[in-house]
Design an enzyme around this catalytic site. Structure first.
Site, PDB file in Angstrom:
ATOM      1  N   ASP A 167      -6.170  -8.545   5.482  1.00 40.56           N
ATOM      2  CA  ASP A 167      -6.133  -7.334   4.658  1.00 40.56           C
ATOM      3  C   ASP A 167      -5.683  -7.592   3.228  1.00 40.56           C
ATOM      4  O   ASP A 167      -5.163  -8.642   2.914  1.00 40.56           O
ATOM      5  CB  ASP A 167      -5.063  -6.387   5.233  1.00 40.56           C
ATOM      6  CG  ASP A 167      -5.584  -5.625   6.411  1.00 40.56           C
ATOM      7  OD1 ASP A 167      -6.801  -5.481   6.527  1.00 40.56           O
ATOM      8  OD2 ASP A 167      -4.749  -5.175   7.221  1.00 40.56           O
ATOM      9  N   LYS A 171     -11.007  -5.932   0.808  1.00 39.08           N
ATOM     10  CA  LYS A 171     -11.623  -5.963  -0.505  1.00 39.08           C
ATOM     11  C   LYS A 171     -12.387  -4.680  -0.767  1.00 39.08           C
ATOM     12  O   LYS A 171     -13.050  -4.157   0.103  1.00 39.08           O
ATOM     13  CB  LYS A 171     -12.608  -7.131  -0.491  1.00 39.08           C
ATOM     14  CG  LYS A 171     -12.764  -7.766  -1.822  1.00 39.08           C
ATOM     15  CD  LYS A 171     -13.652  -8.960  -1.655  1.00 39.08           C
ATOM     16  CE  LYS A 171     -14.204  -9.371  -2.974  1.00 39.08           C
ATOM     17  NZ  LYS A 171     -15.035 -10.542  -2.878  1.00 39.08           N
ATOM     18  N   MET A 184       3.203   4.543   2.659  1.00 43.18           N
ATOM     19  CA  MET A 184       1.996   5.127   2.055  1.00 43.18           C
ATOM     20  C   MET A 184       2.297   6.455   1.375  1.00 43.18           C
ATOM     21  O   MET A 184       1.484   7.374   1.400  1.00 43.18           O
ATOM     22  CB  MET A 184       0.903   5.341   3.126  1.00 43.18           C
ATOM     23  CG  MET A 184       0.511   4.059   3.835  1.00 43.18           C
ATOM     24  SD  MET A 184      -0.676   4.318   5.142  1.00 43.18           S
ATOM     25  CE  MET A 184       0.354   4.969   6.431  1.00 43.18           C
TER      26      MET A 184
END
Ligand code: SAH
Length: 513
Positions: free
Chosen positions: A37, A59, A173
């Site tokens: 990742d 990506k 997050m």
């Protein structure tokens, strides 16, 4: 399906390579393909052996990240080819890692798998900022919460419950929703003066923290320009950071150093720099490929030591020492063939690391030049050797030409035997990551231990602006090569890893800042 391979769903931790588990570290070596990742750090990527197949699924292609569905299919496809697949994820694969989703397709196709838990950013990032997520006096629980809003934008969090538990709240997050989250908590009754923190790029050299209060954190973080990835922490424990912070306090804390080393040599320098707190990317600028079977060496060693005069063996790298003995063993020769004859055998090593490698085989070098370079070795041997001594140099193919002239000028007979080829290889993906780190100013220095590591580096990272690089070089010859590319140069006082480390400490260490 009996042909199928297996998938290891493994955590890589939050970024510091030292936080990889032993199991994940071993899988990086042993797997056939690594699917990783965006959060995997350059330091960790640089541990992937050259030649290993890697797939970057973090990506961005155009504006889109690769869809979860595509990733699931890649894992299935690779396993169905019979490969051992390492699925490497940031932190712990089961803590907001979508690890569960990646398993579903595998289970449906009866692909065997294992889970390798990792160190989660939820506790490790606070730890590297000196914040214990629980503390007898301040918090008796901690709660890891996603700050990601639902796709339809509706609220996902039950703020009342979060405030009522009175534990430390850890939001992953959450950076883009920080204001919404903090306001939600305050509206639900959280005291706006409650200590709170935002911790960016935790465990990496670039880690930063803003410690403030719930009512002011969003503004303070905005002013500091905090970016992703970041963890948001709310709770009294945040106030302990000032007292307990430690990572940046280390002599080389906050520094990221790229070292260019022959892949097969031991990373003594990396270990020293890490122990001083630096983050270290090891770029395998050069790796060695043994010439095997090495008939030239076999011929030379059959004659070696048979003559009555003095015979010298010259070693110019630790890898050369190791390969020399490996190649002898291939011909079923051992040290008695070489040292058990009539000649007086003398041994010379180019520097302290080579000398040390020889010691590992029970050989003490007779000569080690004061200056670490091929010319220095040639001169030192020319000065000590008897007039008609024979010299056998066992070293890299197309090694430095400067070794030979001092020996030939002294009238010595020289046999130059190549043991290995030097090859330059680095994963394209690793290169890209390193390239962008350089562009962000995230790499403080590059170390070079030979002119060929400079050549390898320049060849590998051809896109870089070399003039902005601070190069630490082991000796004059290496420095000369680096100077050709306009690098800013520091040279170690002595040709040893200790002396290089000292030089780095002197110029980049905390006390020099
Ligand atoms: N499985 C991961 C979490 C994946 S979700 C784990 O266990 O750590 C991604 C979020 O993790 C980021 O948005 C950020 O909140 C957090 N994160 C991961 N690495 C981090 C780091 N080095 N510093 C700060 N936050 C990090």
């Amino acid at each position: 399906m009996d042909q199928s391979g297996k998938v290891w769903l493994a955590g890589a931790g939050p970024g510091d390579a030292g936080l990889l588990t032993v199991k994940t570290r071993e899988l990086i070596e042993s797997s056939d393909v690594i699917v990783y990742d965006a959060l995997i750090s350059a330091e960790i990527l640089s541990l992937i052996p050259p030649g290993k197949e890697v797939i970057n699924v973090g990506k961005r292609s155009g504006h889109h990240l690769m869809m979860q569905q595509e990733i699931n299919e890649i894992l299935l496809r690779e396993a169905q080819k019979g490969k051992n697949v390492l699925r490497l994820k940031g932190g712990d694969p089961f803590v907001f890692g979508r690890g569960g989703e990646e398993l579903e397709l595998l289970v449906r196709h009866h692909i065997p798998f294992e889970i390798v838990p990792g160190i989660t950013s939820a506790s490790a990032v606070p730890a590297y900022a000196g914040i214990p997520v629980t503390h007898r006096d301040h918090a008796s629980s901690f709660h890891v919460v996603t700050g990601h809003p639902r796709q339809d934008g509706t609220e996902t969090l039950d703020y009342d419950s979060l405030v009522n538990v009175e534990g430390t709240l850890v939001f992953l997050m959450g950076l883009t929703s920080m204001e919404r989250i903090l306001n939600g908590l305050i509206e639900a009754g959280l005291d706006p003066d409650t200590p709170a923190a935002v911790l960016e790029k935790g465990t990496l050299a670039a880690q930063r923290r803003v410690v403030s209060a719930a009512g002011r954190l969003a503004e303070d973080a905005g002013r500091a320009g905090i970016g992703t990835p970041a963890v948001i922490l709310v709770g009294k424990v945040c106030a302990l950071s000032e007292q307990f912070c430690w990572a940046e306090e280390r002599p080389l804390g906050g520094r990221q150093i790229l070292i260019t080393r022959p892949r097969m040599s031991s990373s003594a320098l990396a270990g020293k720099l890490r122990s001083l707190g630096a983050q270290v990317i090891e770029l395998p600028a050069i790796s060695t490929r043994s010439i095997s079977p090495n008939f030239a060496l076999q011929r030379a060693m059959k004659q070696f030591g048979d003559r009555a005069g003095e015979e010298w063996l010259l070693f110019t790298s630790p890898a050369g020492v190791r390969i020399f003995f490996e190649q002898l063993a291939e011909f079923k020769m051992d040290v008695r063939h070489i040292f058990g004859r009539s000649a007086r055998v003398k041994i010379a090593a180019i520097g302290s690391a080579t000398e040390k490698a020889l010691r590992g085989y029970g050989l003490l070098a007779d000569v080690v030049p004061d200056v670490y370079c091929a010319a220095g070795l040639g001169e030192a041997v020319a000065a000590c050797a008897q007039p008609r001594a024979r010299i056998t140099a066992v070293r890299a193919m197309s090694g430095s030409e400067e070794l030979l002239p001092p020996l030939l000028e002294a009238g010595l007979k020289v046999d130059d035997i190549p043991l290995y080829e030097t090859v330059y290889e680095t994963h394209e993906q690793v290169k890209e990551k390193i390239q962008s780190l350089f562009e962000e100013g995230g790499i403080d220095a590059v170390t070079f231990t030979s002119a060929s590591t400079v050549k390898g580096f320049v060849q590998t990272m051809e896109q870089l602006d070399f003039q902005s690089i601070h190069a630490f070089c082991i000796g004059a010859q290496t420095a000369e090569e680096a100077a050709k590319f306009g690098m800013h140069i520091s040279t170690a006082k002595e040709a040893s890893m200790d002396s290089m480390t000292e030089q780095i400490l002197e110029e980049l260490g905390r006390h020099g800042r």
